[in-house]
Design a protein around this motif. Structure first.
Motif, PDB file in Angstrom:
ATOM      1  N   PRO A 144      12.746  -5.872  -2.010  1.00  0.00           N
ATOM      2  CA  PRO A 144      13.962  -5.363  -2.875  1.00  0.00           C
ATOM      3  C   PRO A 144      13.888  -5.174  -4.427  1.00  0.00           C
ATOM      4  O   PRO A 144      13.344  -6.319  -5.044  1.00  0.00           O
ATOM      5  CB  PRO A 144      15.204  -6.123  -2.251  1.00  0.00           C
ATOM      6  CG  PRO A 144      14.469  -6.674  -1.259  1.00  0.00           C
ATOM      7  CD  PRO A 144      12.869  -6.852  -1.533  1.00  0.00           C
ATOM      8  N   ALA A 145      14.441  -4.234  -5.262  1.00  0.00           N
ATOM      9  CA  ALA A 145      14.361  -4.064  -6.450  1.00  0.00           C
ATOM     10  C   ALA A 145      15.591  -5.012  -7.024  1.00  0.00           C
ATOM     11  O   ALA A 145      16.317  -4.485  -7.897  1.00  0.00           O
ATOM     12  CB  ALA A 145      14.434  -2.844  -6.971  1.00  0.00           C
ATOM     13  N   ASN A 146      15.545  -6.311  -6.829  1.00  0.00           N
ATOM     14  CA  ASN A 146      16.731  -7.404  -7.230  1.00  0.00           C
ATOM     15  C   ASN A 146      16.169  -8.308  -8.304  1.00  0.00           C
ATOM     16  O   ASN A 146      16.901  -9.121  -8.555  1.00  0.00           O
ATOM     17  CB  ASN A 146      17.330  -8.030  -6.057  1.00  0.00           C
ATOM     18  CG  ASN A 146      16.197  -8.710  -5.249  1.00  0.00           C
ATOM     19  OD1 ASN A 146      15.083  -8.642  -5.557  1.00  0.00           O
ATOM     20  ND2 ASN A 146      16.766  -9.563  -4.213  1.00  0.00           N
ATOM     21  N   VAL A 193       0.743  -1.139  -0.020  1.00  0.00           N
ATOM     22  CA  VAL A 193      -0.021   0.026   0.047  1.00  0.00           C
ATOM     23  C   VAL A 193       0.879   1.259  -0.021  1.00  0.00           C
ATOM     24  O   VAL A 193       0.252   2.454   0.033  1.00  0.00           O
ATOM     25  CB  VAL A 193      -1.032  -0.052   1.088  1.00  0.00           C
ATOM     26  CG1 VAL A 193      -1.842  -1.207   1.216  1.00  0.00           C
ATOM     27  CG2 VAL A 193      -0.311   0.016   2.640  1.00  0.00           C
ATOM     28  N   GLN A 194       2.234   1.093   0.105  1.00  0.00           N
ATOM     29  CA  GLN A 194       2.983   2.121   0.094  1.00  0.00           C
ATOM     30  C   GLN A 194       4.502   1.669  -0.457  1.00  0.00           C
ATOM     31  O   GLN A 194       4.584   0.556  -0.481  1.00  0.00           O
ATOM     32  CB  GLN A 194       3.426   2.774   1.547  1.00  0.00           C
ATOM     33  CG  GLN A 194       3.563   1.888   2.451  1.00  0.00           C
ATOM     34  CD  GLN A 194       3.574   2.565   3.896  1.00  0.00           C
ATOM     35  OE1 GLN A 194       3.298   3.867   4.119  1.00  0.00           O
ATOM     36  NE2 GLN A 194       4.055   2.002   4.852  1.00  0.00           N
ATOM     37  N   LEU A 195       5.063   2.501  -1.094  1.00  0.00           N
ATOM     38  CA  LEU A 195       6.512   2.035  -1.764  1.00  0.00           C
ATOM     39  C   LEU A 195       7.540   1.467  -0.780  1.00  0.00           C
ATOM     40  O   LEU A 195       8.180   0.600  -1.203  1.00  0.00           O
ATOM     41  CB  LEU A 195       7.306   3.279  -2.117  1.00  0.00           C
ATOM     42  CG  LEU A 195       6.705   4.163  -3.463  1.00  0.00           C
ATOM     43  CD1 LEU A 195       7.577   5.195  -3.877  1.00  0.00           C
ATOM     44  CD2 LEU A 195       6.291   2.967  -4.605  1.00  0.00           C
ATOM     45  N   THR A 196       7.309   1.551   0.524  1.00  0.00           N
ATOM     46  CA  THR A 196       8.383   1.014   1.392  1.00  0.00           C
ATOM     47  C   THR A 196       7.638  -0.315   1.679  1.00  0.00           C
ATOM     48  O   THR A 196       8.888  -1.043   2.134  1.00  0.00           O
ATOM     49  CB  THR A 196       8.156   1.874   2.841  1.00  0.00           C
ATOM     50  OG1 THR A 196       7.082   1.961   3.327  1.00  0.00           O
ATOM     51  CG2 THR A 196       9.210   3.101   2.653  1.00  0.00           C
ATOM     52  N   ILE A 233       0.440   4.367  -7.893  1.00  0.00           N
ATOM     53  CA  ILE A 233       0.762   3.612  -9.056  1.00  0.00           C
ATOM     54  C   ILE A 233       2.014   4.641  -9.813  1.00  0.00           C
ATOM     55  O   ILE A 233       2.845   4.163 -10.347  1.00  0.00           O
ATOM     56  CB  ILE A 233      -0.327   3.746  -9.972  1.00  0.00           C
ATOM     57  CG1 ILE A 233      -1.606   2.606  -9.399  1.00  0.00           C
ATOM     58  CG2 ILE A 233      -0.290   3.708 -11.631  1.00  0.00           C
ATOM     59  CD1 ILE A 233      -2.773   2.634 -10.042  1.00  0.00           C
ATOM     60  N   HIS A 234       1.761   5.799  -9.698  1.00  0.00           N
ATOM     61  CA  HIS A 234       2.510   6.929 -10.298  1.00  0.00           C
ATOM     62  C   HIS A 234       3.865   6.704  -9.788  1.00  0.00           C
ATOM     63  O   HIS A 234       5.043   6.916 -10.418  1.00  0.00           O
ATOM     64  CB  HIS A 234       2.000   8.357 -10.153  1.00  0.00           C
ATOM     65  CG  HIS A 234       0.557   8.314 -10.878  1.00  0.00           C
ATOM     66  ND1 HIS A 234       0.553   7.795 -12.122  1.00  0.00           N
ATOM     67  CD2 HIS A 234      -0.416   9.038 -10.736  1.00  0.00           C
ATOM     68  CE1 HIS A 234      -0.829   8.301 -12.786  1.00  0.00           C
ATOM     69  NE2 HIS A 234      -1.263   8.774 -11.562  1.00  0.00           N
ATOM     70  N   LEU A 235       4.060   6.875  -8.465  1.00  0.00           N
ATOM     71  CA  LEU A 235       5.212   6.566  -7.679  1.00  0.00           C
ATOM     72  C   LEU A 235       6.085   5.198  -8.095  1.00  0.00           C
ATOM     73  O   LEU A 235       7.194   5.407  -8.345  1.00  0.00           O
ATOM     74  CB  LEU A 235       5.083   6.671  -6.182  1.00  0.00           C
ATOM     75  CG  LEU A 235       4.785   7.940  -5.674  1.00  0.00           C
ATOM     76  CD1 LEU A 235       4.363   8.117  -4.169  1.00  0.00           C
ATOM     77  CD2 LEU A 235       5.711   9.037  -5.895  1.00  0.00           C
TER      78      LEU A 235
END
Length: 212
Positions: free
Chosen positions: A37-39, A30-33, A114-116
């Protein structure tokens, strides 16, 4: 049928092999945190509420209830992350935009998320933008395309629910949609078609994803 692209049997087999291992639900964000991880490479699916995102994802992975489906538009209310059990790949089911049975403040929060995500996720390989073949591209679809072009995020249009329209109408909608994306810098030139109900186009979509 696909706009300008014929897949070889080898490519079809690549797609089938990629999706044969199965996916599992990882988490809802529900939030970016909340994001993992972007792995690992990710592909995301976006579209208007009730465009058939969850149904298409289930057809794509060959699992009937991996993504939640509902007759009520706007049920997906977070970034739902699915991860392949063997391969290095995640699928992201995004909240639908447009009509949804939710307070305006909550809808605004989904849209911001979505946009973030789209602007700041370095491992996002491609966004698949779903368009209901019965209705074509709408104003809010164009708004998202404008943003994707501005941030130079690769996206590809997928016409959904093609089983619900006559074949001659499908040719027309592919032609008109191709003209819309012709000069858009971030748009993939080939338009995919799909039916979660009868499976048409699913093998081609798997192949396209495997080619990434």
């Amino acid at each position: 049928m696909v706009s300008g692209r014929i897949y070889t049997q080898e490519e079809i087999n690549m797609g089938q092999k990629l999706f044969a291992g199965g996916f599992e639900f990882l988490k809802g964000c529900v939030q970016l945190t909340d994001l993992p991880p972007a792995n690992l490479p990710e592909i995301a699916f976006a579209g208007r509420s009730n465009v058939g995102k969850s149904s298409l994802i289930n057809a794509l992975v060959g699992q009937k209830s991996l993504a939640r489906t509902s007759n009520s538009p706007g049920r997906t209310q977070e970034l739902n992350i699915f991860v392949h059990k063997r391969e290095s790949l995640r699928i992201v089911d995004m909240p639908g935009y447009g009509y949804a049975k939710a307070p305006k403040a909550k809808i605004a929060a989904w849209n911001k998320l979505i946009h973030l995500y789209l602007a700041g996720r370095p491992n996002l390989r491609r966004l698949y933008l779903l368009i209901d073949a019965r209705h074509g591209v709408k104003a809010n679809d164009l708004s998202l395309m404008n943003e994707l072009d501005n941030i130079a995020l690769s996206y590809q249009l997928v016409l959904t629910k093609i089983d619900k329209i006559p074949k001659n109408n499908l040719v027309k909608i592919i032609s008109s949609t191709s003209k819309i994306i012709a000069k858009r810098p971030a748009a993939h030139p080939f338009i995919m078609i799909s039916s979660a109900r009868n499976g048409e186009g699913i093998k081609n979509l798997r192949a396209e994803i495997a080619l990434l």
